[in-house]
Write a protein that holds these residues in place. Sequence first.
Motif, PDB file in Angstrom:
ATOM      1  N   GLN A 181       0.358   9.471  -0.666  1.00 12.42           N
ATOM      2  CA  GLN A 181      -0.017  10.010   0.631  1.00 12.42           C
ATOM      3  C   GLN A 181       0.394   9.058   1.749  1.00 12.42           C
ATOM      4  OE1 GLN A 181      -4.335  11.275  -0.527  1.00 12.42           O
ATOM      5  NE2 GLN A 181      -3.824  12.565   1.210  1.00 12.42           N
ATOM      6  N   HIS A 182       0.181   7.786   1.524  1.00 10.39           N
ATOM      7  CA  HIS A 182       0.454   6.757   2.529  1.00 10.39           C
ATOM      8  C   HIS A 182       1.948   6.686   2.835  1.00 10.39           C
ATOM      9  CE1 HIS A 182      -1.003   2.434   3.808  1.00 10.39           C
ATOM     10  NE2 HIS A 182      -0.294   3.002   4.738  1.00 10.39           N
ATOM     11  N   ARG A 183       2.764   6.623   1.799  1.00 10.35           N
ATOM     12  CA  ARG A 183       4.197   6.496   1.994  1.00 10.35           C
ATOM     13  C   ARG A 183       4.796   7.742   2.635  1.00 10.35           C
ATOM     14  NH1 ARG A 183       5.174   5.369  -2.707  1.00 10.35           N
ATOM     15  NH2 ARG A 183       5.609   7.415  -3.578  1.00 10.35           N
ATOM     16  N   SER A 192       2.231  14.922   3.686  1.00 12.20           N
ATOM     17  CA  SER A 192       1.514  14.111   2.699  1.00 12.20           C
ATOM     18  C   SER A 192       0.268  14.798   2.160  1.00 12.20           C
ATOM     19  CB  SER A 192       1.109  12.768   3.323  1.00 12.20           C
ATOM     20  OG  SER A 192       0.196  12.983   4.381  1.00 12.20           O
ATOM     21  N   GLU A 252       0.828  -1.208   0.000  1.00 16.37           N
ATOM     22  CA  GLU A 252       0.000   0.000   0.000  1.00 16.37           C
ATOM     23  C   GLU A 252       0.863   1.260   0.000  1.00 16.37           C
ATOM     24  OE1 GLU A 252      -3.536  -0.104   0.452  1.00 16.37           O
ATOM     25  OE2 GLU A 252      -3.737  -2.240   0.779  1.00 16.37           O
ATOM     26  N   TYR A 269     -10.632  12.711   0.663  1.00 14.90           N
ATOM     27  CA  TYR A 269      -9.263  12.246   0.504  1.00 14.90           C
ATOM     28  C   TYR A 269      -8.236  13.309   0.877  1.00 14.90           C
ATOM     29  CZ  TYR A 269     -12.139   8.834  -1.552  1.00 14.90           C
ATOM     30  OH  TYR A 269     -13.150   7.916  -1.714  1.00 14.90           O
ATOM     31  N   TYR A 311      -5.908   5.621   8.347  1.00 16.21           N
ATOM     32  CA  TYR A 311      -5.080   6.725   8.813  1.00 16.21           C
ATOM     33  C   TYR A 311      -5.802   7.664   9.777  1.00 16.21           C
ATOM     34  CZ  TYR A 311      -1.703  10.585   8.764  1.00 16.21           C
ATOM     35  OH  TYR A 311      -0.811  11.562   9.136  1.00 16.21           O
ATOM     36  N   ALA A 359       0.085  12.893  -4.285  1.00 19.77           N
ATOM     37  CA  ALA A 359      -0.928  12.216  -5.091  1.00 19.77           C
ATOM     38  C   ALA A 359      -1.695  11.196  -4.249  1.00 19.77           C
ATOM     39  CB  ALA A 359      -0.255  11.519  -6.277  1.00 19.77           C
ATOM     40  N   HIS A 360      -2.924  10.962  -4.675  1.00 19.29           N
ATOM     41  CA  HIS A 360      -3.757   9.997  -3.956  1.00 19.29           C
ATOM     42  C   HIS A 360      -3.111   8.610  -3.954  1.00 19.29           C
ATOM     43  CE1 HIS A 360      -6.972  12.781  -3.526  1.00 19.29           C
ATOM     44  NE2 HIS A 360      -7.328  12.817  -4.781  1.00 19.29           N
ATOM     45  N   GLY A 361      -3.435   7.850  -2.970  1.00 23.37           N
ATOM     46  CA  GLY A 361      -2.996   6.465  -2.959  1.00 23.37           C
ATOM     47  C   GLY A 361      -1.692   6.254  -2.219  1.00 23.37           C
ATOM     48  N   ASP A 362      -0.776   5.534  -2.846  1.00 18.38           N
ATOM     49  CA  ASP A 362       0.464   5.169  -2.161  1.00 18.38           C
ATOM     50  C   ASP A 362       1.292   6.392  -1.777  1.00 18.38           C
ATOM     51  OD1 ASP A 362       2.951   5.056  -4.552  1.00 18.38           O
ATOM     52  OD2 ASP A 362       0.842   5.295  -5.109  1.00 18.38           O
ATOM     53  N   PRO A 389       3.257  14.002   9.718  1.00 16.57           N
ATOM     54  CA  PRO A 389       2.998  13.080   8.608  1.00 16.57           C
ATOM     55  C   PRO A 389       1.842  13.569   7.718  1.00 16.57           C
ATOM     56  CG  PRO A 389       3.410  11.855  10.606  1.00 16.57           C
ATOM     57  CD  PRO A 389       3.353  13.286  11.007  1.00 16.57           C
ATOM     58  N   SER A 390       0.810  14.127   8.310  1.00 22.23           N
ATOM     59  CA  SER A 390      -0.298  14.652   7.505  1.00 22.23           C
ATOM     60  C   SER A 390       0.150  15.870   6.711  1.00 22.23           C
ATOM     61  CB  SER A 390      -1.461  15.064   8.405  1.00 22.23           C
ATOM     62  OG  SER A 390      -1.901  13.995   9.196  1.00 22.23           O
ATOM     63  N   ALA A 426       3.356   9.921   4.592  1.00 23.75           N
ATOM     64  CA  ALA A 426       3.020   9.993   6.015  1.00 23.75           C
ATOM     65  C   ALA A 426       3.940   9.071   6.811  1.00 23.75           C
ATOM     66  CB  ALA A 426       1.554   9.615   6.218  1.00 23.75           C
ATOM     67  N   MET A 427       4.157   7.878   6.299  1.00 24.32           N
ATOM     68  CA  MET A 427       4.956   6.922   7.046  1.00 24.32           C
ATOM     69  C   MET A 427       6.432   7.305   7.097  1.00 24.32           C
ATOM     70  SD  MET A 427       4.690   2.803   6.864  1.00 24.32           S
ATOM     71  CE  MET A 427       5.780   2.563   5.453  1.00 24.32           C
ATOM     72  N   ASN A 477      -6.834   2.758  -1.448  1.00 28.28           N
ATOM     73  CA  ASN A 477      -5.630   2.540  -0.660  1.00 28.28           C
ATOM     74  C   ASN A 477      -6.004   2.545   0.817  1.00 28.28           C
ATOM     75  OD1 ASN A 477      -3.102   3.404   0.869  1.00 28.28           O
ATOM     76  ND2 ASN A 477      -2.276   3.034  -1.168  1.00 28.28           N
ATOM     77  N   PHE A 536      -4.778   3.606   3.278  1.00 34.33           N
ATOM     78  CA  PHE A 536      -4.514   4.871   3.962  1.00 34.33           C
ATOM     79  C   PHE A 536      -5.815   5.554   4.348  1.00 34.33           C
ATOM     80  CE2 PHE A 536      -2.091   8.581   5.018  1.00 34.33           C
ATOM     81  CZ  PHE A 536      -2.779   9.695   4.553  1.00 34.33           C
ATOM     82  N   TYR A 537      -6.758   5.597   3.441  1.00 33.36           N
ATOM     83  CA  TYR A 537      -7.978   6.376   3.694  1.00 33.36           C
ATOM     84  C   TYR A 537      -8.877   5.720   4.722  1.00 33.36           C
ATOM     85  CZ  TYR A 537      -6.194   8.668  -0.386  1.00 33.36           C
ATOM     86  OH  TYR A 537      -5.365   9.318  -1.259  1.00 33.36           O
TER      87      TYR A 537
END
Lengths: 468, 468, 468
Positions: free
Chosen positions: C248-250, C239, A36, C60, A62, C243-246, C235-236, C252-253, A56, A58-59
């Motif tokens: 934002q997720h990556r 991110s 992900e 999102y 998170y 872009a949406h998906g990975d 992290p927010s 943040a992490m 994903n 994330f939504y």
Amino acid sequence: MTDTATNMRLKLPLTCFILEIIIIILFGVLVQYDKETDAKKWHLEKKSENKSDYENDFYYRYPSFQDVHVMIFIGFGFLMTFLQRYGFGSVAFNFLISAFALQWATLMQGFLHGLHDGKIDIGVESMINADFCTGSVLISFGAVLGKTSPVQLLFMALFEVTLFAVNEFILLSVLDAKDAGGSMTIHTFGAYFGLMVARVLYRPNLDKSKQRNCSVYHSDMFAMIGTLYLWMFWPSFNSAITAHGDDQHRTAMNTYYSLAACTLSTFAMSSLTAHDGKLDMVHIQNAALAGGVAAGTAGEMMLTPVGSMIVGFLAGIISVLGFKYLTPILEEKLKIQDTCGVHNLHGMPGVLGAIVGAVTASLASREVYGDGLEDVFPEIAKGHLSASTQGFRQAISLGVTLGIALLGGIVVGFILKLPVCGAPSDAICFEDNIYWEVSLIIAAQPAGGAESPGGDCMINQVDHSTPG
Amino acid sequence: MTDTATNMRLKLPLTCFILEIIIIILFGVLVQYDKETDAKKWHLEKKSENKSDYENDFYYRYPSFQDVHVMIFIGFGFLMTFLQRYGFGSVAFNFLISAFALQWATLMQGFLHGLHDGKIDIGVESMINADFCTGSVLISFGAVLGKTSPVQLLFMALFEVTLFAVNEFILLSVLDAKDAGGSMTIHTFGAYFGLMVARVLYRPNLDKSKQRNCSVYHSDMFAMIGTLYLWMFWPSFNSAITAHGDDQHRTAMNTYYSLAACTLSTFAMSSLTAHDGKLDMVHIQNAALAGGVAAGTAGEMMLTPVGSMIVGFLAGIISVLGFKYLTPILEEKLKIQDTCGVHNLHGMPGVLGAIVGAVTASLASREVYGDGLEDVFPEIAKGHLSASTQGFRQAISLGVTLGIALLGGIVVGFILKLPVCGAPSDAICFEDNIYWEVSLIIAAQPAGGAESPGGDCMINQVDHSTPG
Amino acid sequence: MTDTATNMRLKLPLTCFILEIIIIILFGVLVQYDKETDAKKWHLEKKSENKSDYENDFYYRYPSFQDVHVMIFIGFGFLMTFLQRYGFGSVAFNFLISAFALQWATLMQGFLHGLHDGKIDIGVESMINADFCTGSVLISFGAVLGKTSPVQLLFMALFEVTLFAVNEFILLSVLDAKDAGGSMTIHTFGAYFGLMVARVLYRPNLDKSKQRNCSVYHSDMFAMIGTLYLWMFWPSFNSAITAHGDDQHRTAMNTYYSLAACTLSTFAMSSLTAHDGKLDMVHIQNAALAGGVAAGTAGEMMLTPVGSMIVGFLAGIISVLGFKYLTPILEEKLKIQDTCGVHNLHGMPGVLGAIVGAVTASLASREVYGDGLEDVFPEIAKGHLSASTQGFRQAISLGVTLGIALLGGIVVGFILKLPVCGAPSDAICFEDNIYWEVSLIIAAQPAGGAESPGGDCMINQVDHSTPG
């Protein structure tokens, strides 16, 4: 007020640097982005599973993760600032050991959850689980609050995280127990582990620091920030790793009602148990949260709204009675000096939560859960376990948790007695000035002519004094 | 400082226990999970409507719910901690009555929204609505802050929640009014209800407690925590129950700009109305929020960004003028002692919001809303009402709200005068020591040699004294 | 303590009213709802793109927006309340200039991002970008904290927002640089701009206010609220517009792990650089955040978890060394009086973040990013730039940012010297009583007999005194 023993100038930097470098090396060797979070893998996943970016994880995780994160750093951190002269230690040692524990937990839990191609996959779900493990360490911190050095806390976290991960693995992967909100894995474990550490580190002359082991007006206000964040976000905590859809939704709502009922019974009991009917901030700050703990295991089950309320209602009563009558007994008879009263907020309500979970699980059926049975009780849905066996497994899990926590706490307690750790002496506990540059020095003088309703707690907010 | 009247030892526990047990019984008989939270029902819904777990309403409402929740417990709770000796009462009585009110509101609103098979269905949307109703009670609490016992507050909540639910039903279901952010149902209602309660409970000798009816430096800092959380999360509040999609998005953004403009006009007016140009924290803490109140009704409409700003800009001006000039008049001429100045933040801006909503609604058209008309004005879209009739219904709704609030406040005010409620006497208002064990006793002495810019407010943070 | 120069009674209202009215006029002429917020446009979009309401960008981006919003108002606002007598100014001037800056930024950034039919389109994404720009202004505020009037701050915001928008446009649209978390556009820019303003406004007699340029126990506790919100929500922040998906997720992490490692190295260095090994709250409050700054540019790239940790680990070390050794040198040798030490938290870590971003970008390849390359490096994916050219563009961007920031800061600094701005004199800096009605007067007396570990910082929390 500093002596060689508590001088952290080599101990703390060495400990922090060594631990962090070990973590960095292990992350470099073992940790990778999951599907992900990895750019390439996610885009392959999108193609092969016909997913959109909006799907994903994330939504869907998170926002709950952020609430859990706030509970860890603000909730626990500020709840413990009730101590009038340990505000820095409470919130900033909480900060330090959490930052360490979430990294170490990522490794320990990742290892036990199973490697993929020899690697630990990480994403928002592992981040939530790491914060959960950290919560357990902070519960134990609450038992020994004010009486340890930061080096002891880092060592405690190192071992506790490992034992937590082992216990969690046994419960969830071996015994197939369900414990979404961690009544067992987090609260029961953290409380009894911490109480054993406190027992081993028993301080016979702790009354020399008695005058600082209490709150003042504004430190109680800071603590309420912590209380309220824990209370408000507990629904997110209990639901953070439940299955998508109705599970997350129901768990959050069950927890919300459990806590609401708990608050009412807490205020009632606090006033009832006071000879003059006056409310005690300690109860409001702590016991009002017991409903969240007690709804941890059963929160994702079809506990029903009224069931959740009854659980919370009872948890509040038990917790206040614990603060009022049990904590002094634990101290006098069992020599367990529990600074924050974690036994009353996490210990007993955790056990209550485990029992409620076991009973609720044993009543599971397809008539009640419909096709949702797969999400909550996969083993029952697959026909591997009957509901009563699942309930029995839940009960066994409580026993396993207590065993590992108590034994682990004793062993780790002895490790923390090592002189290298730099613990403060009995006379200088609950004092920030030992480990922090503080601009305001407070002497341990009795306030002139002041009545002190707290009994032994001396009011000593003299603004200028000579350093002790 | 405690006398028999204010001894809560039986009154408060009895009230809490009886109320909570009644709630538990009613929940057991009447309340069930809705189709988004029930395991079986959700999985049936997924099949029949071809939905995925990602379409559970949890994901589209829970983040906003959490923001509303924070406004209720932290926002309102800490905003009221400006009182130098009532911090415990402010934040913890806020906590208590909110925990009660949200449960009672679930029942009252559920009953009036309509039962399904004789049951009240609950989920995140009912949780939001219950928190909204609770907000109204907290606004009224602000009017009587420091002058009531917790038992009076619980009784007030009991009746106010019921009247709120009735008024909300009349407005939204009978009059087909729109009021997503509650300018009428929450703010106008809560303010005028509370002001009437304050009028009935008028205290002729309140000046005996005058020295505590003010803030000190750090209590103003705590209050700013409350202010900022209300300000930041108001977009979520106003948008929490609007239709999915553009409605939630637009409402949040309109509110955000209304508040930004309001902040500028608040600072301007605060400085302008001071003879020495110095800013008054009371204005910054309260009036800067008026834009959120005033954007409550029209926020989901096509108010336009500039329209939102103008609304907020005016709300800030009105609010500061109210704090500066109107509140003293209300007290001297009308005998309404409004502790927090709720008339200036919720009363007048609520009325402004209702008017803006009525005007904006009367201008609705398909040219402007396109197919979005169904979401915002279903009755206009279906051809049942013309835009001007909708606007007229909005205006009527304001009148109905004022009527029920004023009348209800008077009646409930008299109920609260019952001696059983344990109200404090005029000389011991704004004092935590009545209902709380406080470690720090403050005497009502003038600080030696201190100038007191607040006039009557005495600086009295002497750290040790004999209890009065 | 007020003199004609600092009397804000006409200056501040005029400035606020004029600025807000200009903004309202420009919004009326130029700003409209975008297709995600406009009722008609969204419903047309739903039809033409076959979207559901659940795909509105609100869901999102809004949760991340709220976290960014909390960082701006609570995070920055409370972090700066460490000053013992400038709590009101810190949190409420932060409030004022943020409310102004986000509106002005909406216009400036909207104009530079490109008009649609002669209009600026707004929605949650423009709200995030406006908050980002505001963050930069608050960083500069940190450099001059306590030494300016609110009018100077509004003027500074007016010009800085414009220059920020120009710099952002050059970097992102002309140079095709990537800087999702703003290591360059926000942190480097804000820090060096603010340092130049501080240099131009150098105060030769600032030591006359020295006794107030420090913290006391509870102001450090308030500041920790700010610190923790910045840390938890970074992290927010990083991110929020990826872009949406990975992505934002990556992002943040990566940020989460960078900050965790940074915290460990911060505590280590703080203790190591103290002769008695005691931790310094200034380091914990500020340097522990440097990892978030340093992960700003590279956070959305495939930085790897261990890469993120190494970045954070180094950022913490650099930051503490800066606080300990560089800030005094900047003050003595370069006459830059940096109240909050923004050079150590935003300046140097921002440059580090830019360098890390340049290096990581230069290593980008389809082997690593797969089809995710389009999201992170569209120009590389389209074949317009090679990875090393992208890296070079990143490096150039750092240079451009520094140039505009330094030059802009000097020019704006001179504008702020205009007498109309009403700056305080050197002897009355770091004092709320200049611009605020404060109930508690504190005299600049040394506390009797008190040792003062901070050296020059006098402990002066005498609760009653004659106004100075």
